[in-house]
Scaffold this motif. Structure first.
Motif, mmCIF file in Angstrom:
data_model
loop_
_atom_site.group_PDB
_atom_site.id
_atom_site.type_symbol
_atom_site.label_atom_id
_atom_site.label_comp_id
_atom_site.label_asym_id
_atom_site.label_seq_id
_atom_site.Cartn_x
_atom_site.Cartn_y
_atom_site.Cartn_z
ATOM 1 N N ARG A 97 7.028 4.379 -11.804
ATOM 2 C CA ARG A 97 7.318 3.127 -11.102
ATOM 3 C C ARG A 97 8.693 3.207 -10.423
ATOM 4 O O ARG A 97 8.843 2.837 -9.261
ATOM 5 N N GLU A 152 0.823 -1.212 0.000
ATOM 6 C CA GLU A 152 0.000 0.000 0.000
ATOM 7 C C GLU A 152 0.862 1.269 0.000
ATOM 8 O O GLU A 152 0.469 2.282 -0.568
ATOM 9 N N ARG A 153 2.064 1.181 0.598
ATOM 10 C CA ARG A 153 2.956 2.340 0.595
ATOM 11 C C ARG A 153 3.440 2.616 -0.835
ATOM 12 O O ARG A 153 3.481 3.755 -1.293
ATOM 13 N N PHE A 197 9.203 13.577 -6.683
ATOM 14 C CA PHE A 197 8.797 12.969 -7.960
ATOM 15 C C PHE A 197 8.796 14.070 -9.022
ATOM 16 O O PHE A 197 8.328 15.189 -8.760
ATOM 17 N N PHE A 199 3.485 -5.936 -13.970
ATOM 18 C CA PHE A 199 2.496 -5.820 -15.038
ATOM 19 C C PHE A 199 2.517 -4.388 -15.562
ATOM 20 O O PHE A 199 3.123 -3.505 -14.940
ATOM 21 N N GLU A 200 1.830 -4.167 -16.661
ATOM 22 C CA GLU A 200 1.790 -2.816 -17.238
ATOM 23 C C GLU A 200 1.158 -1.799 -16.288
ATOM 24 O O GLU A 200 1.390 -0.604 -16.402
ATOM 25 N N THR A 201 0.331 -2.300 -15.363
ATOM 26 C CA THR A 201 -0.334 -1.395 -14.416
ATOM 27 C C THR A 201 0.592 -1.003 -13.263
ATOM 28 O O THR A 201 0.138 -0.388 -12.302
ATOM 29 N N ASP A 202 1.864 -1.415 -13.324
ATOM 30 C CA ASP A 202 2.873 -1.174 -12.293
ATOM 31 C C ASP A 202 2.696 -2.062 -11.071
ATOM 32 O O ASP A 202 3.368 -1.864 -10.056
ATOM 33 N N MET A 203 1.782 -3.025 -11.142
ATOM 34 C CA MET A 203 1.614 -3.950 -10.015
ATOM 35 C C MET A 203 2.537 -5.147 -10.207
ATOM 36 O O MET A 203 2.772 -5.594 -11.330
ATOM 37 N N GLN A 230 1.856 1.718 -3.549
ATOM 38 C CA GLN A 230 0.688 2.214 -4.288
ATOM 39 C C GLN A 230 0.411 3.677 -3.963
ATOM 40 O O GLN A 230 0.023 4.456 -4.831
ATOM 41 N N PHE A 231 0.635 4.032 -2.696
ATOM 42 C CA PHE A 231 0.422 5.424 -2.287
ATOM 43 C C PHE A 231 1.353 6.355 -3.074
ATOM 44 O O PHE A 231 0.930 7.407 -3.555
ATOM 45 N N PHE A 232 2.625 5.944 -3.217
ATOM 46 C CA PHE A 232 3.570 6.765 -3.990
ATOM 47 C C PHE A 232 3.110 6.887 -5.443
ATOM 48 O O PHE A 232 3.181 7.965 -6.041
ATOM 49 N N LEU A 233 2.644 5.757 -6.010
ATOM 50 C CA LEU A 233 2.146 5.811 -7.403
ATOM 51 C C LEU A 233 0.975 6.786 -7.505
ATOM 52 O O LEU A 233 0.884 7.574 -8.445
ATOM 53 N N ALA A 234 0.087 6.714 -6.494
ATOM 54 C CA ALA A 234 -1.094 7.589 -6.514
ATOM 55 C C ALA A 234 -0.734 9.039 -6.244
ATOM 56 O O ALA A 234 -1.555 9.929 -6.444
ATOM 57 N N ARG A 243 -2.135 5.515 -15.517
ATOM 58 C CA ARG A 243 -0.957 6.283 -15.057
ATOM 59 C C ARG A 243 -1.262 7.779 -15.064
ATOM 60 O O ARG A 243 -0.866 8.502 -14.147
ATOM 61 N N ASN A 295 0.599 3.773 6.245
ATOM 62 C CA ASN A 295 1.769 3.188 6.911
ATOM 63 C C ASN A 295 3.013 3.589 6.132
ATOM 64 O O ASN A 295 3.220 3.142 5.021
ATOM 65 N N THR A 326 -3.706 1.117 -19.746
ATOM 66 C CA THR A 326 -2.581 1.293 -18.809
ATOM 67 C C THR A 326 -2.144 2.741 -18.726
ATOM 68 O O THR A 326 -1.897 3.276 -17.642
ATOM 69 N N ARG A 329 -3.448 8.666 -12.102
ATOM 70 C CA ARG A 329 -2.715 8.731 -10.827
ATOM 71 C C ARG A 329 -1.979 10.065 -10.679
ATOM 72 O O ARG A 329 -1.742 10.520 -9.566
ATOM 73 N N PHE A 375 -4.883 -0.393 -9.411
ATOM 74 C CA PHE A 375 -4.081 -1.281 -8.571
ATOM 75 C C PHE A 375 -4.673 -2.690 -8.563
ATOM 76 O O PHE A 375 -3.993 -3.653 -8.231
ATOM 77 N N TRP A 406 -4.653 10.394 -3.067
ATOM 78 C CA TRP A 406 -5.350 9.269 -2.437
ATOM 79 C C TRP A 406 -4.970 9.219 -0.961
ATOM 80 O O TRP A 406 -3.786 9.231 -0.626
#
Lengths: 263, 205
Positions: free
Chosen positions: A171, A159-160, B102, A251-255, A162-166, B72, B86, B68, B75, B51, B80
């Motif tokens: 990536r 989640e951390r 960034f 994956f392409e979605t960065d996951m 993902q938080f940075f991505l958001a 991006r 955490n 995709t 985002r 995600f 969010w």
């Protein structure tokens, strides 16, 4: 200084010392004596095998054969790294970690063997094989620490990331803190051993050289060089292993592809 | 920024969370998602951010199905606030400033006085900036997250239980900061009646 040759008879007497640790392990019912027997047998057979092939490699001494042998060592290290990092042996990890380790080891070899030592023949077996073995053994240890930390830290703190991505990170930007921590963790053991070498322990290579007749100063020069090679090789291989594998495990979605994890 | 979800199918393991589910999040409105625990509210936010991948169905942004690249891009327009932020062993200063390293955010890096002004609005003391993030209370962590969302100043806000650990006065200040600008599209997951009253639309999942 002449070296005292060790006969097979003398070596077999050396095995008798194992009675002491075996008795201690038996007394405390640790259940480790079977493992001790297997480990001792494996160590002896593997080293005997190494002794025979090293003699062959030294006699033959071809840069191509030596490179092929280095590749075999890297392949074994590659599979061991993935396995001990608790990751699955997927092609998305096997190929990039092989490429990273091989590239790292070749670069270190070329620098130290050809530029620093200036071997009379290219990748001369007597130097190239043992030095590669020492650097690679340490790369394996650091790669396991670094790769395991990077991917499992990412999994545990998804989640951390993902938080940075958001927050708009690319990536690579979002992976930066995970990369930094993996490098710190993998560099620490080598840095600690560099800082205490000579005070806490006399390294095996230096001891071996002194026993085989080299002057302590020559042995120390080689030891300093090998420590520099080990540190540079480990950081380079961990960095490249994470960098290269990152290209294939997302994956392409960065996951991240969950198939790489054993747990 | 309008987000449309059509005929969404999503399952987690054996559990089917969404079956033929459709929803429209209107541009410039505050939409609240509410429902029982496990009804998929937080999952829906992660699906919008790309995600999680739906088993079937379509998510569109301004009428265009998202690929995709679109995820991006989305985002980069989003702030969010996860339910429980955490951030590991980092100082609050690192947590606030790291996103501004960034490339996309470097131009909008706030000065320390801007950060402290926002802290003040939310009732956080200046010293909090140099504390370890993990040492803060849940309510303080939530307010640091709200500060970051406000400083990022994005057109889309996705807020997961933004007020669960806040007192009445902090909630009002958080609402002023996050809901005060009419141009923003906001999606909140909440059970809080105070926050629900601030919604333009409430959707039960």
């Amino acid at each position: 200084m002449d070296i005292i040759e060790l006969s097979w008879w003398q070596l077999s007497i050396g095995f008798l010392i194992l009675i002491i640790p075996a008795a201690i392990l038996w007394w405390y019912k640790t259940g480790l004596n079977k493992q001790l027997a297997i480990a001792t047998l494996r160590m002896t057979l593997q080293l005997l095998f190494v002794g025979y092939y090293l003699e062959y490699l030294f006699d033959y001494d071809s840069a191509w054969v030596n490179t092929a042998w280095i590749m075999i060592m890297v392949v074994v290290a590659d599979f061991a790294t993935i396995d001990r990092s608790n990751l699955n042996k997927t092609w998305s990890l096997i190929l990039p970690i092989f490429g990273a380790t091989f590239f790292g080891i070749i670069l270190i070899n070329l620098f130290f063997l050809e530029l620093v030592i200036q071997l009379p023949t290219f990748l001369e077996a007597q130097y190239a094989i043992p030095i590669t073995g020492m650097v690679l053994g340490n790369c394996l240890r650091s790669n396991v620490i670094g790769i395991n930390d990077f991917y499992y830290n990412l999994k545990d703190n998804k989640e951390r990331y993902q938080f940075f991505l958001a927050c708009g990170a690319t990536r690579n930007e979002a992976l930066h803190p995970f990369f930094r921590q993996a490098l710190q963790k993998s560099a620490n053991p080598t840095l600690a051993s560099m800082a205490t070498i000579g005070l806490v322990s006399l390294p095996g290579m230096m001891t071996g050289q002194i026993l085989s007749g080299s002057s302590p100063m020559t042995a120390i020069q080689y030891q300093i060089m090998i420590m520099l090679a080990i540190f540079s090789g480990t950081i380079l291989s961990v960095f490249l292993a994470i960098l290269f594998s990152n290209r294939f495990v997302f994956f392409e979605t960065d996951m991240i592809d969950p198939a790489i994890f054993k747990e | 920024m309008t987000i449309s979800i059509k005929s969404l199918e999503f399952s987690h393991g054996d559990e089917q969370i969404f079956r033929d589910y459709s929803l429209e999040i209107e541009s410039g409105k505050h939409t609240v998602l509410q429902g029982d625990s496990g009804s998929g509210k937080s999952t829906l936010i992660k699906l919008i951010l790309g995600f999680l991948q739906p088993d079937d169905g379509e998510i569109s942004l301004n009428g265009k199905p998202m690929d995709t690249r679109a995820f991006r891009e989305l985002r980069q327009k989003t702030a969010w606030l996860p339910q429980d932020l955490n951030m590991g062993e980092n100082s609050v200063r690192d947590v606030i400033y790291f996103p501004f390293l960034f490339k996309q955010n470097t131009v909008s890096k706030p000065s320390e006085s801007t950060v402290l002004d926002t802290f003040e609005q939310l009732g956080l003391h200046n010293e909090v900036l140099d504390k370890e993030f993990s040492d803060l209370s849940t309510g303080q962590r939530q307010r640091v997250g709200i500060t970051l969302c406000a400083l990022l100043d994005r057109p889309l806000l996705l807020l997961d239980e933004p007020t669960s650990a806040l007192d009445r006065s902090s909630k009002e200040k958080a609402a002023e900061l996050l809901l005060g600008k009419p141009s923003k599209t906001i999606v909140s997951v909440t059970h809080d009646p105070f926050w629900i009253k601030k919604a333009d639309k409430v959707i039960e999942l």
